[in-house]
Design a protein around this motif. Structure first.
Motif, PDB file in Angstrom:
ATOM      1  N   VAL A   1      -5.447   4.602   8.041  1.00  0.00           N
ATOM      2  CA  VAL A   1      -4.738   5.291   7.013  1.00  0.00           C
ATOM      3  C   VAL A   1      -3.970   6.139   7.597  1.00  0.00           C
ATOM      4  CG1 VAL A   1      -4.931   6.477   4.996  1.00  0.00           C
ATOM      5  CG2 VAL A   1      -6.512   4.547   5.280  1.00  0.00           C
ATOM      6  N   SER A   2      -4.536   7.224   8.210  1.00  0.00           N
ATOM      7  CA  SER A   2      -4.035   8.362   8.825  1.00  0.00           C
ATOM      8  C   SER A   2      -2.935   8.346  10.309  1.00  0.00           C
ATOM      9  CB  SER A   2      -4.723   9.620   8.926  1.00  0.00           C
ATOM     10  OG  SER A   2      -5.943   9.219   9.851  1.00  0.00           O
ATOM     11  N   ASP A   3      -3.627   7.600  11.356  1.00  0.00           N
ATOM     12  CA  ASP A   3      -3.030   7.438  12.461  1.00  0.00           C
ATOM     13  C   ASP A   3      -1.636   6.773  12.299  1.00  0.00           C
ATOM     14  OD1 ASP A   3      -5.117   9.047  13.270  1.00  0.00           O
ATOM     15  OD2 ASP A   3      -6.122   7.152  14.374  1.00  0.00           O
ATOM     16  N   PRO A   4      -0.475   7.324  13.334  1.00  0.00           N
ATOM     17  CA  PRO A   4       0.796   6.731  13.283  1.00  0.00           C
ATOM     18  C   PRO A   4       0.740   5.565  14.502  1.00  0.00           C
ATOM     19  CG  PRO A   4       0.651   8.692  14.433  1.00  0.00           C
ATOM     20  CD  PRO A   4      -0.575   8.813  14.010  1.00  0.00           C
ATOM     21  N   ASN A   5       1.610   4.826  14.336  1.00  0.00           N
ATOM     22  CA  ASN A   5       1.750   3.770  15.331  1.00  0.00           C
ATOM     23  C   ASN A   5       2.467   4.391  16.801  1.00  0.00           C
ATOM     24  OD1 ASN A   5       2.827   1.701  16.906  1.00  0.00           O
ATOM     25  ND2 ASN A   5       4.309   0.838  15.656  1.00  0.00           N
ATOM     26  N   PRO A   6       1.776   4.508  17.507  1.00  0.00           N
ATOM     27  CA  PRO A   6       2.076   5.147  18.965  1.00  0.00           C
ATOM     28  C   PRO A   6       3.092   4.531  19.718  1.00  0.00           C
ATOM     29  CG  PRO A   6       0.121   3.850  19.288  1.00  0.00           C
ATOM     30  CD  PRO A   6       0.404   3.798  18.005  1.00  0.00           C
TER      31      PRO A   6
ATOM     32  N   GLN B   1       0.716  -1.239   0.085  1.00  0.00           N
ATOM     33  CA  GLN B   1      -0.058   0.025  -0.071  1.00  0.00           C
ATOM     34  C   GLN B   1       0.925   1.282   0.158  1.00  0.00           C
ATOM     35  OE1 GLN B   1      -1.767   1.392   3.769  1.00  0.00           O
ATOM     36  NE2 GLN B   1      -3.936   1.365   2.508  1.00  0.00           N
ATOM     37  N   SER B   2       1.875   1.156   0.765  1.00  0.00           N
ATOM     38  CA  SER B   2       2.897   2.168   0.913  1.00  0.00           C
ATOM     39  C   SER B   2       3.607   2.558  -0.781  1.00  0.00           C
ATOM     40  CB  SER B   2       3.804   2.117   1.797  1.00  0.00           C
ATOM     41  OG  SER B   2       4.972   3.472   1.986  1.00  0.00           O
ATOM     42  N   ILE B   3       3.850   1.719  -1.255  1.00  0.00           N
ATOM     43  CA  ILE B   3       4.223   1.778  -2.737  1.00  0.00           C
ATOM     44  C   ILE B   3       3.330   2.278  -3.418  1.00  0.00           C
ATOM     45  CG2 ILE B   3       5.316   0.405  -4.411  1.00  0.00           C
ATOM     46  CD1 ILE B   3       6.586  -1.576  -2.360  1.00  0.00           C
ATOM     47  N   ARG B   4       2.080   1.547  -3.392  1.00  0.00           N
ATOM     48  CA  ARG B   4       0.978   2.033  -4.465  1.00  0.00           C
ATOM     49  C   ARG B   4       0.684   3.688  -4.191  1.00  0.00           C
ATOM     50  NH1 ARG B   4      -1.442  -2.461  -2.648  1.00  0.00           N
ATOM     51  NH2 ARG B   4      -3.144  -1.159  -1.672  1.00  0.00           N
ATOM     52  N   ARG B   5       0.855   4.167  -3.077  1.00  0.00           N
ATOM     53  CA  ARG B   5       0.296   5.529  -2.634  1.00  0.00           C
ATOM     54  C   ARG B   5       1.518   6.374  -2.987  1.00  0.00           C
ATOM     55  NH1 ARG B   5      -1.586   5.989   2.709  1.00  0.00           N
ATOM     56  NH2 ARG B   5      -2.919   7.664   2.191  1.00  0.00           N
ATOM     57  N   PHE B   6       2.738   5.925  -3.032  1.00  0.00           N
ATOM     58  CA  PHE B   6       3.771   6.777  -3.103  1.00  0.00           C
ATOM     59  C   PHE B   6       3.895   7.782  -1.689  1.00  0.00           C
ATOM     60  CE2 PHE B   6       2.333   6.258  -7.410  1.00  0.00           C
ATOM     61  CZ  PHE B   6       3.453   5.490  -7.970  1.00  0.00           C
ATOM     62  N   LYS B   7       3.615   6.904  -0.494  1.00  0.00           N
ATOM     63  CA  LYS B   7       3.742   7.775   0.664  1.00  0.00           C
ATOM     64  C   LYS B   7       4.425   6.697   1.736  1.00  0.00           C
ATOM     65  CE  LYS B   7      -0.542  10.693   0.200  1.00  0.00           C
ATOM     66  NZ  LYS B   7      -1.748  11.017   0.782  1.00  0.00           N
ATOM     67  N   PRO B   8       5.082   7.429   2.600  1.00  0.00           N
ATOM     68  CA  PRO B   8       5.581   6.519   3.745  1.00  0.00           C
ATOM     69  C   PRO B   8       4.652   6.063   4.663  1.00  0.00           C
ATOM     70  CG  PRO B   8       6.136   8.859   4.131  1.00  0.00           C
ATOM     71  CD  PRO B   8       5.321   8.650   2.720  1.00  0.00           C
ATOM     72  N   ASP B   9       5.033   5.017   5.332  1.00  0.00           N
ATOM     73  CA  ASP B   9       4.255   4.177   6.187  1.00  0.00           C
ATOM     74  C   ASP B   9       4.285   4.950   7.504  1.00  0.00           C
ATOM     75  OD1 ASP B   9       4.356   1.592   8.555  1.00  0.00           O
ATOM     76  OD2 ASP B   9       2.658   1.808   7.235  1.00  0.00           O
ATOM     77  N   GLN B  10       3.155   4.778   8.423  1.00  0.00           N
ATOM     78  CA  GLN B  10       2.994   5.650   9.807  1.00  0.00           C
ATOM     79  C   GLN B  10       3.683   4.698  10.791  1.00  0.00           C
ATOM     80  OE1 GLN B  10       2.488   8.638  10.111  1.00  0.00           O
ATOM     81  NE2 GLN B  10       0.842   9.479   8.532  1.00  0.00           N
ATOM     82  N   GLY B  11       4.700   4.106  10.346  1.00  0.00           N
ATOM     83  CA  GLY B  11       5.251   3.027  11.593  1.00  0.00           C
ATOM     84  C   GLY B  11       4.745   1.988  11.736  1.00  0.00           C
ATOM     85  N   TRP B  12       3.880   1.397  11.035  1.00  0.00           N
ATOM     86  CA  TRP B  12       2.986   0.110  11.453  1.00  0.00           C
ATOM     87  C   TRP B  12       3.899  -1.003  10.782  1.00  0.00           C
ATOM     88  CZ3 TRP B  12      -2.635  -0.182  11.859  1.00  0.00           C
ATOM     89  CH2 TRP B  12      -3.360   1.229  12.631  1.00  0.00           C
ATOM     90  N   ILE B  13       4.447  -0.740   9.735  1.00  0.00           N
ATOM     91  CA  ILE B  13       5.222  -1.992   8.939  1.00  0.00           C
ATOM     92  C   ILE B  13       6.092  -2.468   9.989  1.00  0.00           C
ATOM     93  CG2 ILE B  13       6.713  -2.601   7.153  1.00  0.00           C
ATOM     94  CD1 ILE B  13       5.211  -0.501   5.581  1.00  0.00           C
ATOM     95  N   LYS B  14       7.175  -1.906  10.491  1.00  0.00           N
ATOM     96  CA  LYS B  14       8.090  -2.501  11.537  1.00  0.00           C
ATOM     97  C   LYS B  14       7.551  -3.287  12.411  1.00  0.00           C
ATOM     98  CE  LYS B  14      12.217  -1.106  14.102  1.00  0.00           C
ATOM     99  NZ  LYS B  14      11.603  -1.812  15.296  1.00  0.00           N
ATOM    100  N   SER B  15       6.416  -2.669  13.277  1.00  0.00           N
ATOM    101  CA  SER B  15       5.853  -3.400  14.378  1.00  0.00           C
ATOM    102  C   SER B  15       5.303  -4.626  13.879  1.00  0.00           C
ATOM    103  CB  SER B  15       4.889  -2.589  15.097  1.00  0.00           C
ATOM    104  OG  SER B  15       5.615  -1.391  15.615  1.00  0.00           O
TER     105      SER B  15
END
Length: 375
Positions: A334-339, A188-202
């Protein structure tokens, strides 16, 4: 002119030596073929000024993989058995848990609040029923069905073998959701050309952690063909179901994983209770040694490497996954970051302490996450 492969009669030419000053060199595959066909030494011709190169005959030795200078090479047996894994660097080294966190984990249950929560809870209960059936849990070994994730007492304890079977089956399933969610968010991050909000790593770290649990218990018990077949089928069904479900409703999927981790915390807490009551004699033996992979992964200190210590570490990990996924289920997908991880470059929150994912079993509410603004 098209080139043709040489016939066998012409291959004999390559058994004769060719000097280094010749206009061509002997192709390595043809030398090997000729040496096998004609078991004798291959040397340069008498007229060559270069020293002869002899190919010795005899049994062919196994190929030894090249290693760096100063690095011991692993034997073929170690590679085949997977023991070489213990010497590889960890992809995600464990941060460890302090004593207070390890001892204060408690079973809990987040009551469903929405229809999606109710669906996720019922699916987990169905999975639990089939796991109890497949792993051979008898009725007298069941806990109170009215409080399945908080009651940890039963009429009859489980054996060490039963516990290991449950651990392995549980971890083989628990390692799937994080990988599915992480890979889909990566795409999804690749398709939207936007960075992830820190979820992928967790999420990927969660799946790696669950796999380390599995590898640890596999050092203590080797599943038979029936269990391997069951895990194969369960994984095939679960992975694809999780993949499709996450495309439609990631929020429900994270709630499902939160409930699944509640079951895991309940399982390991009950095991600790039976350990303390002396029901598991072999694991209570002071001379019982846990796998080296566990000591290395959790960096377990000397004097705290018993089976009880191992279960405490695993339970704390599961409690952390419980809190993280319940929190993810409360957030905007979509919009909230990984806290629980810093989000550089515009993140709207600072990271919460990781131990909150353990001590807050129902997760953080979205209002708490958003109100923690960066300064």
């Amino acid at each position: 002119m098209a080139h043709r492969l040489p016939d066998r009669s012409k291959l004999r030419l390559f058994t004769k030596g060719v000097s280094a000053s010749s206009s061509f060199f002997t192709p390595a595959p043809l030398v090997g073929y000729a040496a096998l066909r004609h078991p004798r030494s291959i040397s340069t011709s008498k007229t060559s000024e270069k020293p002869a190169i002899a190919i010795t005959t005899g049994p062919v030795s196994p190929v030894v993989p090249a290693t760096r200078a100063g690095t011991p090479s692993a034997s073929s047996t170690e590679i085949r058995d997977g023991n070489q894994f213990a010497t590889l660097p960890l992809t995600w080294p464990h941060d460890g848990w302090n004593k207070d966190v390890l001892l204060n984990v408690v079973p809990s249950h987040r009551e469903p609040r929405t229809f999606g929560d109710w669906v996720a809870w019922k699916i987990v209960r169905t999975c639990r029923f089939w796991m109890d059936l497949v792993t051979g849990m008898r009725p007298e070994q069941q806990v109170d069905p009215k409080n399945p994730t908080t009651d940890i007492t039963a009429s009859k304890p489980l054996t060490e073998r039963q516990w290991l079977v449950r651990f392995i089956f549980l971890e083989s399933i628990a390692g799937v959701p994080g990988m599915v969610a992480g890979s889909l968010r990566h795409l999804q991050s690749i398709r939207r050309f936007k960075p992830d909000q820190g979820w992928i790593k967790s999420l990927l770290e969660e799946s790696y952690n669950e796999r380390m649990h599995l590898l640890t218990f596999l050092e203590m018990y080797k599943p038979g063909w029936f269990m391997r077949l069951v895990v194969l089928g369960a994984q095939g069904v679960f992975y694809n179901a999780m993949f499709i479900s996450y495309l439609f409703s990631p929020k429900i999927c994270h709630r499902f994983v939160g409930y699944l981790e509640e079951e895991a915390v309940h399982t390991y807490t009950r095991c600790l209770l039976e350990l303390d009551h002396g029901c598991l004699k072999r694991w209570s033996d002071p001379n019982f040694r846990i796998p080296d992979i566990a000591v290395r992964y959790w960096n377990m200190p000397e004097g705290h490497r018993t089976m009880k210590d191992l279960i405490l570490y695993v339970r704390a990990d599961e409690a952390s996954h419980r809190g993280v996924n319940h929190t993810f289920g409360n957030l905007d997908q979509v919009s909230d970051p990984n806290p629980f991880m810093e989000c550089p470059g515009g993140g709207i929150v600072k990271a919460f302490p990781k131990h909150l994912s353990v001590t807050r079993p129902a997760g953080l509410e979205r209002e708490e996450v958003i109100s923690k603004e960066t300064h």
